[in-house]
Design a protein around this motif. Structure first.
Motif, short mmCIF file in Angstrom:
data_model
loop_
_atom_site.label_atom_id
_atom_site.label_comp_id
_atom_site.label_asym_id
_atom_site.label_seq_id
_atom_site.Cartn_x
_atom_site.Cartn_y
_atom_site.Cartn_z
N ARG A 1 0.84 -1.21 0.00
CA ARG A 1 0.00 0.00 0.00
C ARG A 1 0.87 1.25 0.00
O ARG A 1 0.51 2.26 -0.62
CB ARG A 1 -0.94 0.00 1.19
CG ARG A 1 -1.92 1.18 1.17
CD ARG A 1 -3.15 0.97 2.04
NE ARG A 1 -4.01 2.13 2.04
CZ ARG A 1 -4.90 2.43 1.10
NH1 ARG A 1 -5.06 1.62 0.06
NH2 ARG A 1 -5.68 3.51 1.19
N MET B 1 0.55 4.19 -2.73
CA MET B 1 0.29 5.58 -2.36
C MET B 1 1.31 6.51 -2.98
O MET B 1 0.94 7.55 -3.57
CB MET B 1 0.29 5.74 -0.84
CG MET B 1 0.00 7.18 -0.40
SD MET B 1 0.12 7.46 1.38
CE MET B 1 1.90 7.46 1.62
N TYR C 1 -6.37 7.75 -0.14
CA TYR C 1 -5.21 7.70 0.76
C TYR C 1 -5.25 8.82 1.80
O TYR C 1 -4.23 9.15 2.40
CB TYR C 1 -3.92 7.79 -0.05
CG TYR C 1 -3.70 6.61 -0.96
CD1 TYR C 1 -3.30 5.37 -0.44
CD2 TYR C 1 -3.93 6.71 -2.33
CE1 TYR C 1 -3.12 4.28 -1.27
CE2 TYR C 1 -3.76 5.61 -3.16
CZ TYR C 1 -3.35 4.41 -2.63
OH TYR C 1 -3.18 3.31 -3.46
N GLU D 1 -3.85 8.05 5.29
CA GLU D 1 -2.39 7.90 5.29
C GLU D 1 -1.68 9.25 5.13
O GLU D 1 -0.69 9.53 5.82
CB GLU D 1 -1.96 6.96 4.16
CG GLU D 1 -2.32 5.50 4.41
CD GLU D 1 -3.71 5.12 3.92
OE1 GLU D 1 -4.52 6.05 3.65
OE2 GLU D 1 -3.99 3.93 3.80
#
Length: 206
Positions: free
Chosen positions: A31, A35, A68, A71
């Motif tokens: 991931r 991203m 995202y 994050e």
């Protein structure tokens, strides 16, 4: 000419800046890679370094990338976990120069709001004789104007300045103005350069 002041970049010279490493651990490598492939995190940081408000720019980028968003907000909420650890040997070199009463400056692409967070985490970042922080100046390396601003403020000639940075474009821009430069690839190499410049002894540079 023996340098009259040593100028340190901060990211990847005095403290590590490897956000990919943080996200690999926090959300997993797959991931994290996805991203960074989709979101231009480094462009976001460039805007902050150039003067954009830290928290607002992170929030704006998160809102623009909803997949995202959680994050991306880590940059705002976990800054001190991302921009670390200190590069201990570099910090020792800085302390050794200061002990010799050699002026030590910072010239760093760093946001005006997140730099104080890192300085609170790493107190040696408060110990520069002069700190030139791009987000406070509204200028960013390698724009020649930021080097000119340093020269005008410190009053030293370009040839009297020894500047170390991990990015070659920043080094080349300083060299074009006549600064002495060192491309930082590790603290051991910087130690050798400081010894060669007769600023530190080998014992002091350990």
């Amino acid at each position: 000419m023996t340098p009259q002041a040593v100028i340190f970049d901060i990211g990847n010279v005095l403290i590590e800046w490897q956000p990919e490493r943080y996200f690999d651990a926090a959300i997993g490598p797959a991931r994290s890679r996805a991203m960074f492939a989709q979101v231009d995190i480094h462009a976001m940081m460039d805007r902050i370094d150039a003067g954009a408000d830290f928290a607002a720019e992170v929030a704006r980028t998160a809102a623009a990338q909803p997949e995202y968003a959680a994050e991306i907000l880590h940059f705002r909420d976990h800054w001190c976990e991302i921009a670390q650890p200190a590069i201990a040997h570099s910090a020792r070199l800085m302390a050794a120069l200061r002990a010799r009463r050699i002026p030590v400056f910072a010239l760093s692409n760093f946001g005006a709001q997140n730099f104080p967070l890192s300085a609170a985490q790493f107190p040696f970042l408060r110990q520069f004789d002069r700190a030139y922080i791009s987000g406070e100046m509204g200028l960013i390396k390698p724009d020649p104007a930021i080097y000119a601003a340093v020269e005008a403020d410190c009053g030293l000639s370009p040839g009297a300045l020894l500047f170390t940075d991990d990015r070659e474009d920043n080094i080349m821009a300083a060299a074009a103005r006549g600064w002495q430069v060192h491309h930082f690839t590790g603290a051991a190499g910087l130690a050798e350069r400081l010894v060669a410049a007769n600023l530190l002894t080998r014992e002091e540079a350990v």
